[in-house]
Scaffold this motif. Structure first.
Motif, short mmCIF file in Angstrom:
data_model
loop_
_atom_site.label_atom_id
_atom_site.label_comp_id
_atom_site.label_asym_id
_atom_site.label_seq_id
_atom_site.Cartn_x
_atom_site.Cartn_y
_atom_site.Cartn_z
N ARG A 191 63.91 -45.78 -36.42
CA ARG A 191 62.92 -44.90 -35.78
C ARG A 191 62.56 -45.39 -34.39
NH1 ARG A 191 58.57 -43.68 -40.58
NH2 ARG A 191 59.98 -42.48 -41.89
N ALA A 192 62.65 -46.69 -34.18
CA ALA A 192 62.35 -47.28 -32.87
C ALA A 192 63.54 -47.13 -31.92
CB ALA A 192 61.99 -48.76 -33.02
N GLY A 193 64.64 -46.56 -32.40
CA GLY A 193 65.80 -46.32 -31.55
C GLY A 193 66.73 -47.51 -31.45
N MET A 194 66.59 -48.46 -32.34
CA MET A 194 67.43 -49.65 -32.31
C MET A 194 68.53 -49.53 -33.35
SD MET A 194 64.28 -52.37 -32.02
CE MET A 194 65.26 -53.79 -32.36
N SER A 195 69.65 -50.15 -33.06
CA SER A 195 70.76 -50.17 -33.99
C SER A 195 71.12 -51.63 -34.25
CB SER A 195 71.95 -49.41 -33.41
OG SER A 195 73.04 -49.48 -34.28
N LEU A 196 70.67 -52.16 -35.38
CA LEU A 196 70.91 -53.56 -35.71
C LEU A 196 71.82 -53.66 -36.93
CD1 LEU A 196 67.28 -54.98 -35.38
CD2 LEU A 196 69.07 -54.91 -33.64
N ASN A 197 72.64 -54.69 -36.94
CA ASN A 197 73.48 -54.93 -38.11
C ASN A 197 72.63 -55.63 -39.18
OD1 ASN A 197 73.58 -57.79 -37.72
ND2 ASN A 197 75.18 -57.49 -36.18
N PRO A 198 73.15 -55.73 -40.41
CA PRO A 198 72.35 -56.34 -41.49
C PRO A 198 71.90 -57.78 -41.19
CG PRO A 198 74.20 -55.15 -42.41
CD PRO A 198 74.38 -55.14 -40.92
N GLU A 199 72.71 -58.56 -40.53
CA GLU A 199 72.32 -59.94 -40.21
C GLU A 199 71.15 -59.95 -39.22
OE1 GLU A 199 75.63 -58.89 -39.81
OE2 GLU A 199 76.20 -59.62 -41.80
N GLU A 200 71.20 -59.07 -38.23
CA GLU A 200 70.11 -58.99 -37.25
C GLU A 200 68.81 -58.52 -37.91
OE1 GLU A 200 72.58 -57.98 -33.17
OE2 GLU A 200 72.22 -56.37 -34.61
N LEU A 201 68.93 -57.57 -38.85
CA LEU A 201 67.74 -57.11 -39.58
C LEU A 201 67.12 -58.26 -40.37
CD1 LEU A 201 68.99 -53.66 -40.93
CD2 LEU A 201 67.13 -54.04 -39.30
N GLU A 202 67.94 -59.04 -41.04
CA GLU A 202 67.46 -60.19 -41.82
C GLU A 202 66.73 -61.20 -40.92
OE1 GLU A 202 67.43 -61.10 -45.02
OE2 GLU A 202 68.56 -59.43 -45.87
N LEU A 203 67.24 -61.41 -39.71
CA LEU A 203 66.62 -62.35 -38.79
C LEU A 203 65.30 -61.82 -38.21
CD1 LEU A 203 69.74 -63.64 -36.82
CD2 LEU A 203 68.31 -64.95 -38.40
N LEU A 204 65.21 -60.53 -37.96
CA LEU A 204 64.04 -59.94 -37.32
C LEU A 204 62.90 -59.65 -38.29
CD1 LEU A 204 62.91 -58.94 -34.63
CD2 LEU A 204 63.95 -56.71 -35.11
N LYS A 205 63.21 -59.37 -39.53
CA LYS A 205 62.19 -58.98 -40.51
C LYS A 205 61.07 -60.00 -40.67
CE LYS A 205 61.70 -57.37 -45.27
NZ LYS A 205 61.16 -58.50 -46.00
N PRO A 206 61.33 -61.30 -40.79
CA PRO A 206 60.22 -62.26 -40.91
C PRO A 206 59.28 -62.25 -39.70
CG PRO A 206 62.27 -63.30 -41.55
CD PRO A 206 62.62 -61.96 -40.98
N THR A 207 59.82 -62.05 -38.51
CA THR A 207 58.99 -61.99 -37.31
C THR A 207 58.09 -60.76 -37.36
OG1 THR A 207 60.71 -63.10 -36.06
CG2 THR A 207 59.03 -61.93 -34.79
N TYR A 208 58.64 -59.64 -37.79
CA TYR A 208 57.84 -58.42 -37.96
C TYR A 208 56.69 -58.68 -38.92
CZ TYR A 208 56.54 -53.85 -39.80
OH TYR A 208 55.83 -52.76 -40.22
N SER A 210 60.23 -53.98 -47.82
CA SER A 210 61.63 -54.16 -48.21
C SER A 210 62.53 -54.08 -46.99
CB SER A 210 62.03 -53.09 -49.23
OG SER A 210 62.12 -51.83 -48.59
N LEU A 211 63.70 -54.60 -47.12
CA LEU A 211 64.66 -54.56 -46.02
C LEU A 211 65.03 -53.11 -45.68
CD1 LEU A 211 66.15 -56.38 -44.09
CD2 LEU A 211 68.04 -56.47 -45.71
N GLU A 212 65.08 -52.25 -46.69
CA GLU A 212 65.41 -50.84 -46.44
C GLU A 212 64.33 -50.15 -45.62
OE1 GLU A 212 65.42 -52.21 -49.60
OE2 GLU A 212 67.58 -52.56 -49.59
N GLU A 213 63.05 -50.43 -45.96
CA GLU A 213 61.95 -49.86 -45.18
C GLU A 213 61.96 -50.39 -43.75
OE1 GLU A 213 58.39 -49.15 -48.38
OE2 GLU A 213 58.91 -51.22 -47.88
N PHE A 214 62.23 -51.67 -43.61
CA PHE A 214 62.29 -52.26 -42.28
C PHE A 214 63.43 -51.65 -41.47
CE2 PHE A 214 63.63 -55.74 -39.38
CZ PHE A 214 62.54 -55.69 -38.54
N ALA A 215 64.57 -51.45 -42.10
CA ALA A 215 65.71 -50.82 -41.41
C ALA A 215 65.35 -49.42 -40.94
CB ALA A 215 66.92 -50.79 -42.34
N THR A 216 64.57 -48.70 -41.74
CA THR A 216 64.13 -47.36 -41.34
C THR A 216 63.22 -47.43 -40.11
OG1 THR A 216 64.27 -46.58 -43.61
CG2 THR A 216 62.90 -45.29 -42.11
N LEU A 217 62.29 -48.39 -40.09
CA LEU A 217 61.42 -48.56 -38.92
C LEU A 217 62.23 -48.90 -37.67
CD1 LEU A 217 58.46 -50.63 -40.42
CD2 LEU A 217 58.46 -48.21 -39.77
#
Length: 67
Positions: free
Chosen positions: A18-35, A8-15
């Motif tokens: 934890r990695a020390g990154m601060s991404l906005n919701p749009e950046e999370l949406e873009l990065l999640k498929p690559t993950y 889920s996007l919430e679990e991905f945001a938590t990861l």
């Protein structure tokens, strides 16, 4: 893609946090498929049943390749 790879996007945001990154919701949406793409081969490697000899490496510092 397994259920473990699709998170889920919430679990991905938590990861990401934890990695020390601060991404906005749009950046999370873009990065999640690559993950999710890269997690499939990682899952396959984690599922391998390797013995100690399968993990051995050899390093020869004075080896010169023949050209």
């Amino acid at each position: 893609m397994s259920d473990k790879t699709s998170i889920s996007l919430e679990e991905f945001a938590t990861l990401v946090r934890r990695a020390g990154m601060s991404l906005n919701p749009e950046e999370l949406e873009l990065l999640k498929p690559t993950y999710e793409i890269y997690m499939a081969p990682v899952e396959a490697m984690q599922a391998l049943d390797l013995n100690a000899e399968d993990l051995a490496l050899t390093y020869i510092p004075d080896w010169e390749p023949k050209l």
